[in-house]
Enzyme design. Structure first.
Site, PDB file in Angstrom:
ATOM      1  N   TRP A  14       0.808  -1.224   0.000  1.00 67.05           N
ATOM      2  CA  TRP A  14       0.000   0.000   0.000  1.00 67.05           C
ATOM      3  C   TRP A  14       0.846   1.281   0.000  1.00 67.05           C
ATOM      4  CZ3 TRP A  14      -0.700  -3.755   3.954  1.00 67.05           C
ATOM      5  CH2 TRP A  14      -1.675  -4.716   3.665  1.00 67.05           C
ATOM      6  N   HIS A  15       2.030   1.217  -0.600  1.00 69.44           N
ATOM      7  CA  HIS A  15       2.895   2.398  -0.663  1.00 69.44           C
ATOM      8  C   HIS A  15       3.026   2.912  -2.097  1.00 69.44           C
ATOM      9  CE1 HIS A  15       5.102   0.978   3.267  1.00 69.44           C
ATOM     10  NE2 HIS A  15       3.835   1.308   3.468  1.00 69.44           N
ATOM     11  N   TYR A  16       1.965   2.794  -2.877  1.00 72.50           N
ATOM     12  CA  TYR A  16       2.004   3.272  -4.257  1.00 72.50           C
ATOM     13  C   TYR A  16       2.163   4.794  -4.283  1.00 72.50           C
ATOM     14  CZ  TYR A  16      -2.916   3.635  -2.947  1.00 72.50           C
ATOM     15  OH  TYR A  16      -4.083   3.906  -2.273  1.00 72.50           O
ATOM     16  N   HIS A  17       2.786   5.289  -5.328  1.00 72.27           N
ATOM     17  CA  HIS A  17       3.116   6.707  -5.394  1.00 72.27           C
ATOM     18  C   HIS A  17       3.360   7.108  -6.849  1.00 72.27           C
ATOM     19  CE1 HIS A  17       6.742   4.292  -4.775  1.00 72.27           C
ATOM     20  NE2 HIS A  17       7.421   5.203  -5.463  1.00 72.27           N
TER      21      HIS A  17
END
Length: 585
Positions: free
Chosen positions: A509-512
């Protein structure tokens, strides 16, 4: 007589799992001690006027948006926050660690605080925050600052490190705590050290190579604190938060041909169009000198720019969207940190825990340049069908068991994805493809990280979690009861390890990315070529900061707010400065 133990070949039956479910303690939300700090100025969007004006309009009351809005209100200006979700207090499960996994799994309700989406490649399930506080209100609560080198990335903003550290301190005084390590987290800490992930740095919020305990946003009573708590620092007379307010687009006007800004800007933001939960449209307009700031996240901000006519000209024209600014990189340079790992049913009871301990490779490690971060958790994990990936990749049984996980995350990453519109409706998730492991460098890092996971599993600290071979304790060291696939028996078999990486890839959940600094926004987060419009969130990151981005996102909201107030004060002083006296000849 020796006590009988389950053999290593034991497979839990449905009846066993059902009994286990009944015996396991189920967490309850800690008692609410009073109304939240924002209760006096947060209202349903339907209560807001159809048209109103503000100095600053913050689109997205999430991890960066809340501290940004609170800071801007300190300057005495009128601030509006538009949040598409509800308040955290409406969802009691968010308040405790035990609610973490159920929140990510139970996403069928249209107002769920975790808005699900899946990437096109492999349909890897993911989620984005849809609640005041954003993803900081639904995450695992781990808090750790970015590595100092992150602030000197090429093409990135020029950071004032004194203000950076002051902004981190501001956040940490309000919402961070020192966690208490229990059995699984303590064993993982010791196992990391046995696997030579050294030195041991103890408890710290700083990004340090080795093994460390990070801060948590759950307090000693188990109650979650999120970016929404930072609204306690806002001036309540100068801020309003509209809940369940979906922004359809930013309203842009062309810059007049004779304007002195014409060479740098083709258009400027004058407000936003949003709708309440009944579908009624509202106009929020900016006053002279005001700004619109997108804090809608790595999916929401590029989506809104595209819907507003800011993006690649050919692509916007194909959708019939009038082009306000031709910015080819909107929706490009999108990344997600792939996660892989193992999950086991431990042989002894475990306390519930989310991520508290991390292993970060050291500079002396010969694999450090290619290695990944290691993290762990133990949870009462739901097994649903169809599969919903949370810490487990492919849960399959509709029951609950206590599962311990050990995972690695590829930092970077080098694989690049993209985002595009699914429709012209801002309520629909955009279509995203992360292209996991398309760059061989990421696959190399995954293999190195999983080998280190194997080293931790083989450590003495992990022995107590193994089942015993046969019925007698002296028959051998036993093995783990895996939920899902186990690591390949021969971890030196590179092909097998690469296949495991591809087969078990999940998100952390660390999409950027999508509005990357230097390509879509400048060093002050202003959208290039568009006046009075900024983007302040993880969509501007080319690299996710450290082991977890939430600390840096909250710092960033405070930091940019302070910078904006200073800019406005300086402009005001320049306007009020008297003309210099004429010199007599």
């Amino acid at each position: 007589m020796a006590k009988k133990r389950f053999p290593s070949t034991f497979v839990p039956t449905p009846l066993f799992l059902l009994l286990l479910l009944l015996l396991l303690p189920r967490g309850e939300a800690p008692p609410i001690e009073g109304p939240p700090s924002y209760a006096s100025f947060a209202f349903d969007a339907g209560a807001f006027p159809v048209e109103s004006d503000y100095d600053y309009i913050v689109v997205g009351g999430g991890t960066a948006g809340c501290p940004l809005a609170a800071t801007l209100s300190e300057g005495g200006r009128r601030v509006l926050v538009l949040e598409r979700g509800g308040a955290p207090s409406e969802f009691p499960s968010l308040a405790s660690p035990e609610g973490f996994l159920p929140t990510l799994v139970d996403t069928d309700a249209p107002d769920s605080p975790a808005h699900p989406f899946s990437s096109e490649d492999g349909a890897v399930p993911n989620a984005r925050g849809r609640v005041l506080g954003g993803s900081s209100a639904i995450n695992a609560g781990f808090y750790s600052r970015a590595h100092p080198s992150w602030f000197s990335l090429p093409r990135g903003p020029s950071w004032d490190m004194a203000l950076v550290n002051d902004s981190y301190d501001w956040v940490e005084r309000a919402i961070t705590f020192r966690p208490v390590l229990r059995s699984w987290q303590s064993a993982v800490r010791d196992g990391l050290l046995e696997a030579n992930v050294t030195p041991y740095n103890g408890f710290t919020v700083h990004h340090l190579a080795g093994t460390k305990i990070g801060a948590t946003t759950f307090d000693s009573s188990g109650r979650r604190h999120s970016a929404a708590d930072l609204l306690a620092f806002a001036n309540p007379d100068r801020i309003r938060v509209a809940l369940r307010a979906t922004v359809d687009r930013v309203l842009l006007n062309p810059v007049p041909p004779g304007s002195r800004r014409r060479n740098q800007q083709s258009s400027a933001a004058i407000g936003v169009l949003y709708r309440d939960r009944l579908g009624r449209h509202h106009h929020a307009m900016v006053r002279p000198g005001g700004e619109v700031i997108l804090c809608a996240g790595a999916l929401g901000s590029p989506q809104l720019l595209l819907l507003s006519g800011v993006g690649p000209r050919p692509y916007l024209s194909s959708w019939g969207i009038p082009v306000a600014a031709n910015l080819p990189d909107v929706g490009q340079h999108v990344y997600d940190n792939p996660r892989n790992g193992i999950s086991i049913i431990p042989s002894i009871p475990l306390d519930h825990s989310l991520i508290q301990v991390v292993g970060i490779p050291t500079g002396e490690d010969k694999d450090a340049a290619d290695a990944s971060f290691l993290e762990a958790a133990s949870n009462i994990v739901p097994f649903f069908s169809p599969p919903r990936s949370v810490f487990l990749h492919n849960p399959s049984s509709p029951l609950y068991v206590t599962v311990a996980t050990l995972m690695e995350k590829v930092p970077g990453p080098a694989s690049v994805g993209s985002l595009r519109l699914a429709s012209l409706d801002a309520r629909d998730n955009p279509i995203v493809r992360f292209n996991y492991f398309s760059n061989p460098e990421d696959l190399d890092r995954c293999v190195v990280g999983l080998r280190r996971v194997g080293d931790v599993l083989e450590s003495r600290s992990m022995q107590e979690f193994r089942s015993v071979v046969g019925w007698l304790p002296w028959r051998g060291r036993g093995d783990f009861r895996y939920v899902g696939p186990a690591l390949p028996a021969n971890r030196s078999d590179r092909a097998a390890m690469e296949e495991f990486c591809r087969r078990t890839v999940a998100t952390i959940w660390h999409y950027h990315g999508g509005c990357v600094a230097g390509k879509v926004v400048d060093g002050d987060y202003r959208v290039i070529g568009v006046g009075a419009l900024r983007v302040v969130d993880g969509s501007t990151f080319a690299i996710s900061p450290g082991t977890n981005p939430q600390a840096t996102l909250m710092m960033m909201g405070r930091y940019v707010g302070r910078k904006m107030l200073a800019e406005r004060k300086e402009k005001s002083h320049r306007r009020r400065a008297p003309w210099p006296p004429r010199r007599h000849m």
